[in-house]
Design an enzyme around this catalytic site. Structure first.
Site, PDB file in Angstrom:
ATOM      1  N   ARG A 156       0.823  -1.220   0.000  1.00 36.56           N
ATOM      2  CA  ARG A 156       0.000   0.000   0.000  1.00 36.56           C
ATOM      3  C   ARG A 156       0.853   1.266   0.000  1.00 36.56           C
ATOM      4  O   ARG A 156       0.388   2.354  -0.287  1.00 36.56           O
ATOM      5  CB  ARG A 156      -0.965   0.013   1.189  1.00 36.56           C
ATOM      6  CG  ARG A 156      -2.118   0.966   0.959  1.00 36.56           C
ATOM      7  CD  ARG A 156      -3.087   1.230   2.120  1.00 36.56           C
ATOM      8  NE  ARG A 156      -3.289   0.138   3.025  1.00 36.56           N
ATOM      9  CZ  ARG A 156      -2.610  -0.024   4.176  1.00 36.56           C
ATOM     10  NH1 ARG A 156      -1.683   0.840   4.523  1.00 36.56           N
ATOM     11  NH2 ARG A 156      -2.876  -1.034   4.957  1.00 36.56           N
ATOM     12  N   TYR A 197     -16.906  19.192 -12.491  1.00 37.46           N
ATOM     13  CA  TYR A 197     -17.187  17.769 -12.711  1.00 37.46           C
ATOM     14  C   TYR A 197     -18.207  17.329 -11.667  1.00 37.46           C
ATOM     15  O   TYR A 197     -18.093  17.644 -10.490  1.00 37.46           O
ATOM     16  CB  TYR A 197     -15.881  16.978 -12.574  1.00 37.46           C
ATOM     17  CG  TYR A 197     -16.088  15.493 -12.509  1.00 37.46           C
ATOM     18  CD1 TYR A 197     -16.635  14.798 -13.578  1.00 37.46           C
ATOM     19  CD2 TYR A 197     -15.751  14.772 -11.364  1.00 37.46           C
ATOM     20  CE1 TYR A 197     -16.837  13.435 -13.508  1.00 37.46           C
ATOM     21  CE2 TYR A 197     -15.947  13.402 -11.292  1.00 37.46           C
ATOM     22  CZ  TYR A 197     -16.495  12.739 -12.371  1.00 37.46           C
ATOM     23  OH  TYR A 197     -16.701  11.390 -12.299  1.00 37.46           O
ATOM     24  N   ASP A 257      -8.041  21.057 -11.773  1.00 36.54           N
ATOM     25  CA  ASP A 257      -8.404  19.796 -12.426  1.00 36.54           C
ATOM     26  C   ASP A 257      -8.116  19.978 -13.918  1.00 36.54           C
ATOM     27  O   ASP A 257      -8.828  20.697 -14.629  1.00 36.54           O
ATOM     28  CB  ASP A 257      -9.886  19.473 -12.162  1.00 36.54           C
ATOM     29  CG  ASP A 257     -10.296  18.118 -12.746  1.00 36.54           C
ATOM     30  OD1 ASP A 257      -9.625  17.637 -13.685  1.00 36.54           O
ATOM     31  OD2 ASP A 257     -11.312  17.559 -12.274  1.00 36.54           O
ATOM     32  N   LYS A 294      -8.626   8.990 -18.070  1.00 32.80           N
ATOM     33  CA  LYS A 294      -9.005   9.596 -19.345  1.00 32.80           C
ATOM     34  C   LYS A 294      -7.813   9.599 -20.312  1.00 32.80           C
ATOM     35  O   LYS A 294      -7.405   8.546 -20.749  1.00 32.80           O
ATOM     36  CB  LYS A 294      -9.579  10.993 -19.090  1.00 32.80           C
ATOM     37  CG  LYS A 294     -10.584  11.057 -17.904  1.00 32.80           C
ATOM     38  CD  LYS A 294     -11.862  10.293 -18.137  1.00 32.80           C
ATOM     39  CE  LYS A 294     -12.725  10.132 -16.883  1.00 32.80           C
ATOM     40  NZ  LYS A 294     -13.076  11.359 -16.167  1.00 32.80           N
TER      41      LYS A 294
HETATM   42  C1  LIG Z   1     -13.668  11.673 -14.870  1.00 32.11           C
HETATM   43  C2  LIG Z   1     -13.311  12.951 -14.199  1.00 32.11           C
HETATM   44  C3  LIG Z   1     -12.961  12.979 -12.839  1.00 32.11           C
HETATM   45  C4  LIG Z   1     -13.022  11.732 -11.956  1.00 32.11           C
HETATM   46  O1  LIG Z   1     -12.078  10.798 -12.345  1.00 32.11           O
HETATM   47  P1  LIG Z   1     -12.277   9.193 -12.119  1.00 32.11           P
HETATM   48  O2  LIG Z   1     -10.986   8.659 -12.632  1.00 32.11           O
HETATM   49  O3  LIG Z   1     -13.473   8.781 -12.914  1.00 32.11           O
HETATM   50  O4  LIG Z   1     -12.467   8.985 -10.662  1.00 32.11           O
HETATM   51  C5  LIG Z   1     -12.590  14.188 -12.286  1.00 32.11           C
HETATM   52  N1  LIG Z   1     -12.583  15.322 -13.014  1.00 32.11           N
HETATM   53  C6  LIG Z   1     -12.918  15.329 -14.314  1.00 32.11           C
HETATM   54  C7  LIG Z   1     -12.882  16.613 -15.074  1.00 32.11           C
HETATM   55  C8  LIG Z   1     -13.295  14.154 -14.950  1.00 32.11           C
HETATM   56  O5  LIG Z   1     -13.657  14.178 -16.242  1.00 32.11           O
END
Ligand SMILES: *Cc1c(COP(=O)(O)O)cnc(C)c1O
Length: 337
Positions: free
Chosen positions: A15, A66, A136, A161
């Site tokens: 971990r 988000y 973000d 993503k």
């Molecule tokens: C998908 C997304 C998240 C969350 O990410 P996960 O990997 O699905 O937990 C946060 N911010 C944005 C802009 C996203 O598109």
């Protein structure tokens, strides 16, 4: 792949660390001249950052971030854990009115309204009022936008993503140039169990090798499709930061190297009609998530947690790296269907 390590080595327990995470973190850190931390998902990255804040800390967040960022911040506010103000961060005066704060959370381009926040100006303002700033950067990726260069304390991304890029792994990423802050976040990862899977880290490391190619191709496709959609009879509005009529176009062009591969469209008609479009495409998959090499689309308001400020007929397009004319023909046919 190991949970257990022989005593007296670099890693005490699975971990705490893993050579594959370290290799991924080295590569992600190099991309931004920073130190990176890999986590289980984008939400895990958000959790680690918010957990650093003391009880009662003041947070300024975008009016429509988000969706799960909003859900989690609202929960923490309702529980009395944090004091959260949601403001339109694309308006500097709205941010100023909400300060001072401990943390300013930014997201640009925002998911799914594609709102653009002026990073340099907003970060400077937040710092003048003693706030730490997190951006973000999921939609832009470090290839198109570099929040740390513009002064952000932490850049965050859902590595699920564009970083992993193949719709096969959940991952989160935090980058910072502050070694002490990185260590605090690493401790949050261990204590809260926010660590990534080894296989996921390896997939992301492999995905990174083509991120430049993928993002360049997908962003060029998106810009072309956005431009063509502006004159489509079924489409009321196209939201893409590099279109000249986008309210944030000038700022987007000043802080992004390209417009990115996400496009949102608002359709004429009602939700049923928008759902029918999502079900009528053959090449574009009707699916949530984004940032894979294959194109996906969805009507965002099908999720009850999505903001009511998002129009019922808004379809978010995650443009992939397929042939642009194939993508156009399929989308155009579905819109006319
Ligand atoms: C998908 C997304 C998240 C969350 O990410 P996960 O990997 O699905 O937990 C946060 N911010 C944005 C802009 C996203 O598109």
């Amino acid at each position: 792949m190991a949970s257990t390590y022989r005593a007296d080595g670099a890693v005490g327990y699975g971990r705490e660390g893993n050579p594959t995470w370290s290799a991924l973190e080295q590569a992600l850190g190099d991309l931004e001249s920073a130190q990176a931390l890999a986590l289980a998902s984008g939400m895990a990255a958000i959790t680690a950052v918010l957990d650093l804040l003391p009880v009662g800390a003041r947070v300024v967040a975008p009016e429509v971030p988000y969706t799960l960022t909003a859900v989690r911040l609202r929960e923490l506010h309702a529980a009395g854990r944090l004091h959260v103000q949601f403001v339109p961060t694309e308006n500097l005066n709205a941010v100023r009115a909400a300060l001072p704060a401990d943390l300013v959370w930014l997201e640009t381009p925002s998911n799914p309204l594609m709102r653009i926040t002026d990073l340099a100006a907003t970060i400077t303002l937040a710092h003048e009022h003693g706030a730490r700033v997190v951006v973000d950067n999921t939609f832009a990726t470090p290839l198109l936008q570099r929040p740390l260069d513009l002064g952000a304390d932490i850049a965050m991304a859902s590595g699920t993503k564009y970083i992993a890029g193949h719709s096969d792994a959940l991952l989160g990423v935090l980058t910072t140039r502050d070694a002490e802050l990185r260590e605090q976040l690493r401790q949050r990862r261990s204590l809260l169990g926010l660590n990534p899977g080894t296989m996921e880290a390896w997939l992301a490391l492999r995905g990174l090798r083509t991120m430049g190619l993928r993002v360049r191709a997908a962003s060029a496709n998106a810009e072309e499709i956005a431009r063509r959609l502006t004159t489509h009879p079924a489409v009321a509005q196209v939201l893409y930061p590099f279109l000249p009529d986008h309210p944030g176009a000038t700022i987007a062009r000043s802080q992004m190297r390209a417009g990115g591969a996400m496009v949102s469209i608002v359709l004429h008609g009602d939700a049923d009609r928008a759902d029918a479009v999502c079900r009528a495409t053959r090449l574009w998959s009707f699916a949530t998530s984004l940032g894979g090499i294959e194109s996906t689309l969805e009507r965002r308001r099908r999720w009850p947690s999505e903001s009511e400020q998002v129009p019922e007929t808004l379809i978010r397009l995650s443009v992939g790296a397929e042939d642009v004319n194939d993508l156009w023909r399929d989308l155009d046919a579905a819109l006319r269907h």
